[in-house]
Design a protein around this motif. Sequence first.
Motif, PDB file in Angstrom:
ATOM      1  N   UNK A   1       7.825 -82.061  39.853  1.00 14.89           N
ATOM      2  CA  UNK A   1       9.000 -83.083  39.609  1.00 14.89           C
ATOM      3  C   UNK A   1      10.402 -82.429  39.415  1.00 14.89           C
ATOM      4  N   UNK A   2      10.469 -81.253  39.011  1.00 17.59           N
ATOM      5  CA  UNK A   2      11.614 -80.634  39.155  1.00 17.59           C
ATOM      6  C   UNK A   2      12.142 -80.232  40.552  1.00 17.59           C
ATOM      7  N   UNK A   3      11.378 -79.841  41.193  1.00 17.00           N
ATOM      8  CA  UNK A   3      11.305 -79.644  42.739  1.00 17.00           C
ATOM      9  C   UNK A   3      12.108 -80.836  43.187  1.00 17.00           C
ATOM     10  N   UNK A   4      11.375 -82.057  43.000  1.00 16.49           N
ATOM     11  CA  UNK A   4      11.792 -83.392  43.671  1.00 16.49           C
ATOM     12  C   UNK A   4      13.325 -83.722  43.270  1.00 16.49           C
ATOM     13  N   UNK A   5      13.751 -83.510  41.938  1.00 16.22           N
ATOM     14  CA  UNK A   5      15.007 -83.540  41.351  1.00 16.22           C
ATOM     15  C   UNK A   5      16.085 -82.655  42.032  1.00 16.22           C
ATOM     16  N   UNK A   6      15.549 -81.546  42.165  1.00 11.61           N
ATOM     17  CA  UNK A   6      16.383 -80.364  42.977  1.00 11.61           C
ATOM     18  C   UNK A   6      16.803 -80.952  44.331  1.00 11.61           C
ATOM     19  N   UNK A   7      16.093 -81.679  44.993  1.00 10.21           N
ATOM     20  CA  UNK A   7      16.382 -82.430  46.318  1.00 10.21           C
ATOM     21  C   UNK A   7      16.620 -83.716  46.225  1.00 10.21           C
ATOM     22  N   UNK A   8      17.312 -84.096  45.194  1.00 10.59           N
ATOM     23  CA  UNK A   8      17.765 -85.520  44.931  1.00 10.59           C
ATOM     24  C   UNK A   8      18.434 -86.165  46.068  1.00 10.59           C
ATOM     25  N   UNK A   9      19.458 -85.372  46.389  1.00 10.66           N
ATOM     26  CA  UNK A   9      20.285 -85.907  47.697  1.00 10.66           C
ATOM     27  C   UNK A   9      19.815 -85.958  48.809  1.00 10.66           C
ATOM     28  N   UNK A  10      18.640 -85.055  49.247  1.00 17.18           N
ATOM     29  CA  UNK A  10      17.955 -85.227  50.386  1.00 17.18           C
ATOM     30  C   UNK A  10      16.845 -86.503  50.428  1.00 17.18           C
ATOM     31  N   UNK A  11      16.482 -86.501  49.095  1.00 16.56           N
ATOM     32  CA  UNK A  11      15.388 -87.834  48.839  1.00 16.56           C
ATOM     33  C   UNK A  11      16.333 -89.011  49.313  1.00 16.56           C
ATOM     34  N   UNK A  12      17.453 -89.120  48.772  1.00 18.82           N
ATOM     35  CA  UNK A  12      18.112 -90.565  48.720  1.00 18.82           C
ATOM     36  C   UNK A  12      18.616 -90.814  50.020  1.00 18.82           C
ATOM     37  N   UNK A  13      19.301 -89.763  50.837  1.00 16.78           N
ATOM     38  CA  UNK A  13      19.700 -89.937  52.136  1.00 16.78           C
ATOM     39  C   UNK A  13      18.383 -90.284  53.261  1.00 16.78           C
ATOM     40  N   UNK A  14      17.192 -89.793  52.829  1.00 20.09           N
ATOM     41  CA  UNK A  14      16.170 -90.004  53.643  1.00 20.09           C
ATOM     42  C   UNK A  14      15.584 -91.497  53.404  1.00 20.09           C
ATOM     43  N   UNK A  15      15.670 -91.959  52.199  1.00 19.68           N
ATOM     44  CA  UNK A  15      15.059 -93.260  51.971  1.00 19.68           C
ATOM     45  C   UNK A  15      16.101 -94.348  52.489  1.00 19.68           C
ATOM     46  N   UNK A  16      17.464 -93.779  52.299  1.00 19.53           N
ATOM     47  CA  UNK A  16      18.646 -94.873  52.865  1.00 19.53           C
ATOM     48  C   UNK A  16      18.434 -95.173  54.225  1.00 19.53           C
ATOM     49  N   UNK A  17      18.095 -93.776  55.143  1.00 20.59           N
ATOM     50  CA  UNK A  17      17.859 -93.619  56.622  1.00 20.59           C
ATOM     51  C   UNK A  17      16.547 -94.708  56.904  1.00 20.59           C
ATOM     52  N   UNK A  18      15.502 -94.348  56.176  1.00 20.44           N
ATOM     53  CA  UNK A  18      14.467 -95.402  56.378  1.00 20.44           C
ATOM     54  C   UNK A  18      14.794 -96.796  56.302  1.00 20.44           C
ATOM     55  N   UNK A  19      15.491 -97.210  55.131  1.00 19.21           N
ATOM     56  CA  UNK A  19      16.149 -98.681  55.115  1.00 19.21           C
ATOM     57  C   UNK A  19      16.705 -99.017  56.220  1.00 19.21           C
ATOM     58  N   UNK A  20      17.754 -98.173  56.833  1.00 20.95           N
ATOM     59  CA  UNK A  20      18.486 -98.533  57.999  1.00 20.95           C
ATOM     60  C   UNK A  20      17.640 -98.617  59.193  1.00 20.95           C
ATOM     61  N   UNK A  21      16.578 -97.767  59.445  1.00 24.79           N
ATOM     62  CA  UNK A  21      15.631 -98.036  60.638  1.00 24.79           C
ATOM     63  C   UNK A  21      14.712 -99.426  60.443  1.00 24.79           C
ATOM     64  N   UNK A  22      14.318 -99.538  59.336  1.00 24.18           N
ATOM     65  CA  UNK A  22      13.593-100.758  59.132  1.00 24.18           C
ATOM     66  C   UNK A  22      14.378-102.154  59.230  1.00 24.18           C
ATOM     67  N   UNK A  23      15.301-101.877  58.806  1.00 28.51           N
ATOM     68  CA  UNK A  23      16.481-103.059  59.001  1.00 28.51           C
ATOM     69  C   UNK A  23      16.743-103.435  60.331  1.00 28.51           C
ATOM     70  N   UNK A  24      17.033-102.176  61.094  1.00 25.31           N
ATOM     71  CA  UNK A  24      17.206-102.491  62.705  1.00 25.31           C
ATOM     72  C   UNK A  24      16.001-103.016  63.393  1.00 25.31           C
ATOM     73  N   UNK A  25      14.658-102.581  63.011  1.00 27.49           N
ATOM     74  CA  UNK A  25      13.731-103.103  63.425  1.00 27.49           C
ATOM     75  C   UNK A  25      13.391-104.645  63.417  1.00 27.49           C
ATOM     76  N   UNK A  26      13.687-104.985  61.804  1.00 25.60           N
ATOM     77  CA  UNK A  26      13.736-106.281  61.687  1.00 25.60           C
ATOM     78  C   UNK A  26      14.830-107.164  62.483  1.00 25.60           C
ATOM     79  N   UNK A  27      16.175-106.470  62.662  1.00 23.96           N
ATOM     80  CA  UNK A  27      17.237-107.420  63.521  1.00 23.96           C
ATOM     81  C   UNK A  27      16.661-107.453  65.073  1.00 23.96           C
ATOM     82  N   UNK A  28      16.183-106.709  65.562  1.00 20.36           N
ATOM     83  CA  UNK A  28      15.775-106.428  66.999  1.00 20.36           C
ATOM     84  C   UNK A  28      14.641-107.060  67.417  1.00 20.36           C
ATOM     85  N   UNK A  29      13.766-107.391  66.650  1.00 17.39           N
ATOM     86  CA  UNK A  29      12.208-107.702  67.033  1.00 17.39           C
ATOM     87  C   UNK A  29      12.224-109.371  66.852  1.00 17.39           C
ATOM     88  N   UNK A  30      11.175-110.095  67.797  1.00 16.94           N
ATOM     89  CA  UNK A  30      11.173-111.513  67.248  1.00 16.94           C
ATOM     90  C   UNK A  30      10.627-111.751  66.007  1.00 16.94           C
TER      91      UNK A  30
END
Length: 186
Positions: free
Chosen positions: A1-30
């Motif tokens: 768990x401490x290893x995950x906390x040390x990568x806090x900024x990376x985890x947050x950035x990747x989760x936000x990028x995934x949110x952006x990708x999923x949102x763009x899929x929702x916006x462009x698909x039928x």
Amino acid sequence: MTRLLARGRTVAALALLLAAALGLVAATQPWGSATLVDGRVLTATGQDLAGAVTVMSLACAVLALVLPIAGRVWRYVLGGLALLLGGALIAHVSAARAGVQGAIDALIAEATGLAGSAQADEVASLAQHGTPGFGIAAGGFAIVAALWVLATAHRWPARAKRAARYERTGSGLAWDVMDDGEDPTR
């Protein structure tokens, strides 16, 4: 768990990028479609029904890019903004999901010139797709990323310590260190 906390900024950035990708899929698909008797297929996309999803998804991507370089106070501000964006994405997609059938009816009326019960004879099949779920998932990932930021931002290492090795104590310029024949990257 401490290893995950040390990568806090990376985890947050990747989760936000995934949110952006999923949102763009929702916006462009039928989100829904209708096949007419003559073979034409009419589709209502996320952009037609929930136009703000694209903008909110791009905002999540920008947050993912800015968050790793933000200072401690700004991390909390950006985390709060991500929390608001996630909630807004879920609310907007949920509200727009209710309008799928009305949008399809409007497309059929425009294509056939018929409205109301007269349209039924011109429609071979109707379908609603699960694409709005991507938009709701995008909001969920943005909220999880925001909560992660708010919970772990105080443990992230400061960026100033990394930049200090490039500065000289006298003038503070890395150019002076190179002029003296030293390598400022060591």
